[in-house]
Design an enzyme around this catalytic site. Structure first.
Site, PDB file in Angstrom:
ATOM      1  N   GLU A  47       0.833  -1.200   0.000  1.00  0.00           N
ATOM      2  CA  GLU A  47       0.000   0.000   0.000  1.00  0.00           C
ATOM      3  C   GLU A  47       0.868   1.250   0.000  1.00  0.00           C
ATOM      4  OE1 GLU A  47      -2.579  -0.469   3.457  1.00  0.00           O
ATOM      5  OE2 GLU A  47      -2.574  -2.631   3.146  1.00  0.00           O
ATOM      6  N   GLU A 102      -9.725   5.750   3.042  1.00  0.00           N
ATOM      7  CA  GLU A 102     -10.062   4.930   4.216  1.00  0.00           C
ATOM      8  C   GLU A 102     -10.007   5.812   5.454  1.00  0.00           C
ATOM      9  OE1 GLU A 102      -8.124   1.218   6.829  1.00  0.00           O
ATOM     10  OE2 GLU A 102      -7.371   1.639   4.824  1.00  0.00           O
TER      11      GLU A 102
END
Length: 416
Positions: free
Chosen positions: A220, A331
């Site tokens: 990520e 997120e």
């Protein structure tokens, strides 16, 4: 009888005194044990610098010799020969740079705050120094620099409790059903408000392999605001990796061994500057992660000029071969302060329909195929747990290729 009860009373007082003294001793012992543990950890992660640079935001950036970086604490990397550059870049990488930049204000130069006070010399890498307070903010030394389990967005999940259990919420676009060898995106950069210090807001891309069980592999990268991790509300560049669904392996940035950095210019976890403002100048970062077809390592590039380094393929099981899913988007952690939905913002804190200059976006999103070509993603899906809190809307045009606006304010009249 009276004498007996006096004796018993005195005995009870002595007993209570001994009990409280032993409690105090145990607490003191526990504190000194924690102090020792923290000091040991700091010694392990903070390598001796050749030069140190103080950033305007209070960070200290240590220029550590490339061969002394945290990656080489890994037992499998003891005799690793550093690969200074990838064998191949994906084909078509610079094609979209030639496209007309209709929104010139979205291509403003972006840098890191510490650059104002100096640069790291060649053969060193910049490492954000971990301070005692950073570690003490974590629930334990062991958990410092790690994400909590079940932090991954799972489109088409049949388990409605997944969201509530993890407290993580997302607004993402994704592709699945093929073998993927990398992904790229231009990500609009903001500084969202985070309500509670134990919450965060981030925008990133995910390279995923395996199932969504305990064998999940993930790489990520993007930007995040995380008061818990960094001690402030600055927008920072970050990376993360795990090979077992965030259980024992992996960490943010360079806080454990794994990622091998080769760039002396960009520091993982350092503040990005400047950031976009509502109805004002917009700032973007480019992130590309791809698998080198020859060595099999996963490389990361920041902007057009900075190849940052690589995750050796042996760190992973599924990703040692290819990824089975790519996700892009935002997120947040919703800790439900006072039993209500958090007011932590995602992206710019505005809903997608507000558009350019107001809502945050990802543009020129692409995947790397098995021939090492950058391609537009096919069958792009979207996913969000609560669209009244955070939403996502995709689009496609000549200038921005496949793109989407995403985000939202969190708590509002329709999101309680």
């Amino acid at each position: 009888m009276a004498r007996f009860s006096r004796k018993r009373g005195a005995f009870a007082i002595v007993f209570m005194l001994v009990y409280f003294i032993s409690l105090a001793c145990a607490a003191r012992l526990s504190v000194s044990r924690q102090k020792l543990e923290v000091e040991k950890h700091l010694k392990r992660v903070n390598k001796p610098p050749i030069k140190s640079i103080e950033s305007a935001d209070g960070d200290i950036i240590d220029c550590v010799h490339i061969s002394q970086q945290p990656a080489f604490d890994h037992p499998f990397l003891k005799d690793h020969k550093i690969q200074m550059r990838p064998n191949y870049h994906p084909e078509g990488l610079y094609d979209e740079e030639k496209l007309s930049t209709r929104s010139k204000e979205s291509t403003n130069p972006i840098t890191q705050l510490w650059h104002m006070n100096g640069r790291c010399p060649e053969d060193t890498i910049p490492v954000r120094r971990t301070k005692k307070d950073d570690v003490l903010r974590a629930s334990s030394v062991k958990r410092y620099g790690k994400k909590k389990h079940r932090a991954i967005p799972k489109p088409r999940s049949t388990d409605p409790d997944l969201t509530n259990e993890s407290g993580h919420q997302h607004a993402i676009a994704y592709v699945e059903g093929n073998k993927y060898y990398g992904a790229k995106a231009t990500i609009n950069v903001w500084e969202p408000k985070v309500q509670q210090s134990n919450e965060f807001s981030l925008s990133q891309l995910w390279i995923l392999g395996g199932s969504f069980g305990e064998d999940l592999n993930s790489i990520e990268a993007g930007w995040q605001v995380s008061p818990d991790l960094y001690g402030d509300n600055n927008t920072r560049l970050f990376t993360y990796w795990t090979s077992d669904a965030y259980q024992a392996t992996g960490c943010y940035n360079l806080l454990c061994s794994g990622f091998i950095q080769v760039s002396s210019a960009i520091a993982m976890g350092a503040s990005i500057s400047p950031v976009s403002a509502y109805r004002n100048s917009q700032y973007d970062i480019n992130i590309l992660i791809w698998k080198d077809p020859k060595e099999g390592h996963w490389w990361m590039q920041f902007g057009n000029d900075y190849v940052l380094g690589y995750w050796p393929s042996f760190l992973f099981s599924y990703l040692a071969e290819s990824a089975s899913m790519i996700e892009w988007g935002g997120e947040v952690v919703n800790s439900q302060p006072d039993g209500k939905h958090t007011a932590t913002q995602m992206g710019s804190g505005r809903f997608p329909e507000e558009g350019f200059g107001k809502s945050s976006y990802f543009r020129n999103i692409q995947v790397v195929d098995s021939s090492n070509n950058l391609k537009s993603p096919k069958d792009l899906g979207t996913f969000t747990e609560q669209s009244n809190c955070y939403d996502v809307q995709t689009g496609s045009n000549e200038d921005w290729g496949h793109h989407f606006y995403y985000g939202g304010p969190g708590r509002n009249p329709n999101c309680q």
